[in-house]
Design a protein around this motif. Sequence first.
Motif, PDB file in Angstrom:
ATOM      1  N   LEU A 147       0.833  -1.203   0.000  1.00 51.66           N
ATOM      2  CA  LEU A 147       0.000   0.000   0.000  1.00 51.66           C
ATOM      3  C   LEU A 147       0.870   1.256   0.000  1.00 51.66           C
ATOM      4  N   ALA A 148       0.343   2.309  -0.591  1.00 48.89           N
ATOM      5  CA  ALA A 148       1.032   3.597  -0.614  1.00 48.89           C
ATOM      6  C   ALA A 148       0.005   4.713  -0.480  1.00 48.89           C
ATOM      7  N   VAL A 149       0.420   5.802   0.160  1.00 44.21           N
ATOM      8  CA  VAL A 149      -0.428   6.988   0.306  1.00 44.21           C
ATOM      9  C   VAL A 149       0.275   8.157  -0.380  1.00 44.21           C
ATOM     10  N   LEU A 150      -0.467   8.861  -1.232  1.00 46.25           N
ATOM     11  CA  LEU A 150       0.042  10.008  -1.974  1.00 46.25           C
ATOM     12  C   LEU A 150      -0.732  11.257  -1.589  1.00 46.25           C
ATOM     13  N   LYS A 151      -0.174  12.416  -1.931  1.00 48.46           N
ATOM     14  CA  LYS A 151      -0.856  13.684  -1.653  1.00 48.46           C
ATOM     15  C   LYS A 151      -0.669  14.630  -2.827  1.00 48.46           C
ATOM     16  N   VAL A 152      -1.771  15.274  -3.237  1.00 47.98           N
ATOM     17  CA  VAL A 152      -1.717  16.323  -4.249  1.00 47.98           C
ATOM     18  C   VAL A 152      -2.208  17.624  -3.631  1.00 47.98           C
ATOM     19  N   ILE A 253      -7.130  -6.113  -1.401  1.00 48.43           N
ATOM     20  CA  ILE A 253      -6.805  -5.933   0.012  1.00 48.43           C
ATOM     21  C   ILE A 253      -8.056  -5.443   0.736  1.00 48.43           C
ATOM     22  N   PRO A 254      -8.491  -6.088   1.805  1.00 51.28           N
ATOM     23  CA  PRO A 254      -9.709  -5.649   2.519  1.00 51.28           C
ATOM     24  C   PRO A 254      -9.561  -4.220   3.034  1.00 51.28           C
ATOM     25  N   SER A 255     -10.653  -3.495   2.996  1.00 44.66           N
ATOM     26  CA  SER A 255     -10.612  -2.086   3.401  1.00 44.66           C
ATOM     27  C   SER A 255     -10.236  -1.917   4.871  1.00 44.66           C
ATOM     28  N   ASN A 256     -10.636  -2.853   5.737  1.00 42.45           N
ATOM     29  CA  ASN A 256     -10.327  -2.690   7.158  1.00 42.45           C
ATOM     30  C   ASN A 256      -8.825  -2.741   7.405  1.00 42.45           C
ATOM     31  N   LEU A 257      -8.110  -3.546   6.627  1.00 38.23           N
ATOM     32  CA  LEU A 257      -6.648  -3.567   6.717  1.00 38.23           C
ATOM     33  C   LEU A 257      -6.064  -2.311   6.070  1.00 38.23           C
ATOM     34  N   ALA A 258      -6.561  -1.967   4.888  1.00 34.27           N
ATOM     35  CA  ALA A 258      -6.024  -0.821   4.148  1.00 34.27           C
ATOM     36  C   ALA A 258      -6.250   0.486   4.905  1.00 34.27           C
ATOM     37  N   GLN A 259      -7.414   0.646   5.496  1.00 36.19           N
ATOM     38  CA  GLN A 259      -7.720   1.887   6.206  1.00 36.19           C
ATOM     39  C   GLN A 259      -6.789   2.075   7.402  1.00 36.19           C
ATOM     40  N   HIS A 260      -6.502   0.976   8.095  1.00 31.40           N
ATOM     41  CA  HIS A 260      -5.608   1.057   9.251  1.00 31.40           C
ATOM     42  C   HIS A 260      -4.193   1.451   8.816  1.00 31.40           C
ATOM     43  N   VAL A 261      -3.694   0.802   7.775  1.00 32.11           N
ATOM     44  CA  VAL A 261      -2.347   1.092   7.277  1.00 32.11           C
ATOM     45  C   VAL A 261      -2.271   2.516   6.731  1.00 32.11           C
ATOM     46  N   ALA A 262      -3.277   2.912   5.942  1.00 29.04           N
ATOM     47  CA  ALA A 262      -3.289   4.257   5.373  1.00 29.04           C
ATOM     48  C   ALA A 262      -3.306   5.317   6.472  1.00 29.04           C
ATOM     49  N   GLY A 263      -4.036   5.049   7.546  1.00 19.72           N
ATOM     50  CA  GLY A 263      -4.080   5.996   8.659  1.00 19.72           C
ATOM     51  C   GLY A 263      -2.713   6.185   9.298  1.00 19.72           C
ATOM     52  N   GLN A 264      -1.970   5.088   9.472  1.00 22.12           N
ATOM     53  CA  GLN A 264      -0.636   5.193  10.054  1.00 22.12           C
ATOM     54  C   GLN A 264       0.331   5.904   9.111  1.00 22.12           C
ATOM     55  N   LEU A 265       0.221   5.607   7.813  1.00 20.36           N
ATOM     56  CA  LEU A 265       1.099   6.269   6.855  1.00 20.36           C
ATOM     57  C   LEU A 265       0.834   7.771   6.820  1.00 20.36           C
ATOM     58  N   ARG A 266      -0.425   8.156   6.922  1.00 18.30           N
ATOM     59  CA  ARG A 266      -0.761   9.580   6.939  1.00 18.30           C
ATOM     60  C   ARG A 266      -0.234  10.257   8.194  1.00 18.30           C
ATOM     61  N   GLU A 267      -0.341   9.572   9.320  1.00 20.33           N
ATOM     62  CA  GLU A 267       0.044  10.181  10.595  1.00 20.33           C
ATOM     63  C   GLU A 267       1.551  10.182  10.831  1.00 20.33           C
ATOM     64  N   PHE A 268       2.194   9.060  10.489  1.00 13.19           N
ATOM     65  CA  PHE A 268       3.609   8.910  10.825  1.00 13.19           C
ATOM     66  C   PHE A 268       4.540   8.841   9.609  1.00 13.19           C
TER      67      PHE A 268
END
Length: 490
Positions: A147-152, A253-268
Amino acid sequence: MVAAVVVAVSCPALAQRAAPSQQQQTVTPAGPQSVSALAERLLPAVVNISTTQKAQRRGQGRVPRPRVPEGSPFEQYFEEFFGDGDRQPRIPGPGSSLGSGFIIDAEEGIIVTNNHVIADADEIVINFHDGSKRTAELVGVDTKTDLAVLKVDPSGKKLVAVPFGDSDQMKIGDWVLAIGNPFGFGGSVSIGIVSAQNRQIGSGPYDDYIQTDAAINRGNSGGPLFNMKGEVIGINTAIVSPSGGSIGIGFAIPSNLAQHVAGQLREFGETRRGWLGVRIQSVTDEIAESLGLERAAGALISGIEKGGPADGGALAAGDVILRFNGKEIRDVRHLSRVVADSPAGEEVTVEILRDGQPMTVTVVLGQLEESEAKTSDSSDDQSGDTEEQLTSVTVLGMEIREINDETRAEFGLSEDVTGVVIAKVEAGSSAAEQGITVGDVIAEVDQQSVSSPGEALDLINDLKNQGRRNAYLLIVSPNGDTRFVNVRIR
């Protein structure tokens, strides 16, 4: 002349056939009559992702070409795009379309995609549904879940976001909608159902995929899988295919796993997974019977990591973990996922079975990433003591080599790819028939990870000794796509 006589007969059975019952008249249609309104609402939130990177040749295999009818208008296009069997594969260069993603926060401009879509990119460009483009910055990646999180920059543009749904609420047979960028054609919609859940495809330690028959092809990677409410319940990531095209077996990838990971990537900017510090193994039927368990469930502790969170004596080898923080543990992989989803530093309750007696203990979790960094440093210190391993072997009609700096450069492999790389494929072999080409990587043999040619050879020899006819391989293609193939042993 005989006159025709019409007789009115009172017959309940005939009456039922002649006039449908009230219950039959109100039967709900088997599937959605149309998803046009839903698709129209969701399409603006799905984006195409392209990258600018140094073009490189990734081996000498050819990119599998989609099968099209002879004489089709697309035949010439595919010939020009994919080349013929004697050409080198055309590796994406600057601005090449690679995959898909979706917006989860319109105000902040946050986009989620797969890590393999943007790996090794020098510049990431987001192509929106309306045709506009913006450069994105990388917020964080997680290679374990791809998973990866990007920002525009969202200023001056009205972005459309989609919410995460609860993947645990999905049932086999539920309708789902996939939107992505297959083969670089732009936003495309396909529909299907949830075919299976909790699939383990060997792509990482937290495998827990949703399987769907909604058409997913190259370029769909990183795109969303929606429920009929328009909520993201999965991220399309991999397919099983001998040709590279959809055969109705896709994984998200199930959303419950993805949402948790994405939240950590956004925060940390990184993941901070919980770490229990135990070595675990499956509870087999035989072990369950010997321990007096009604069924094979939970996870058996085979050892305690020295200096880890469980090293204080709360847990011991031989304990069976039945529940973790109130969640019933199904198996070893389930425990790994549940622990990883828990915050580092949190005090958790662990229900165990010890010497036939149920007990509840508490443990303060450590951080997995910190423990891995220490293990890596320790391994580096001891690397000079290891025996020399095989660097190349030939098996199943393939020459496979270890992955090191030299082979990574030769075949264009990214730093996060692990396994053994295929250097040659014999013409007419079962491997060739399955679409395996030079530059592909074998990540697993029979769902067991491999890191050297010797390991792969040993596992395949074990399968031969068991009388198995096929070797079940997890293949990672040079562009990051994963698929399973069965290669004949005999």
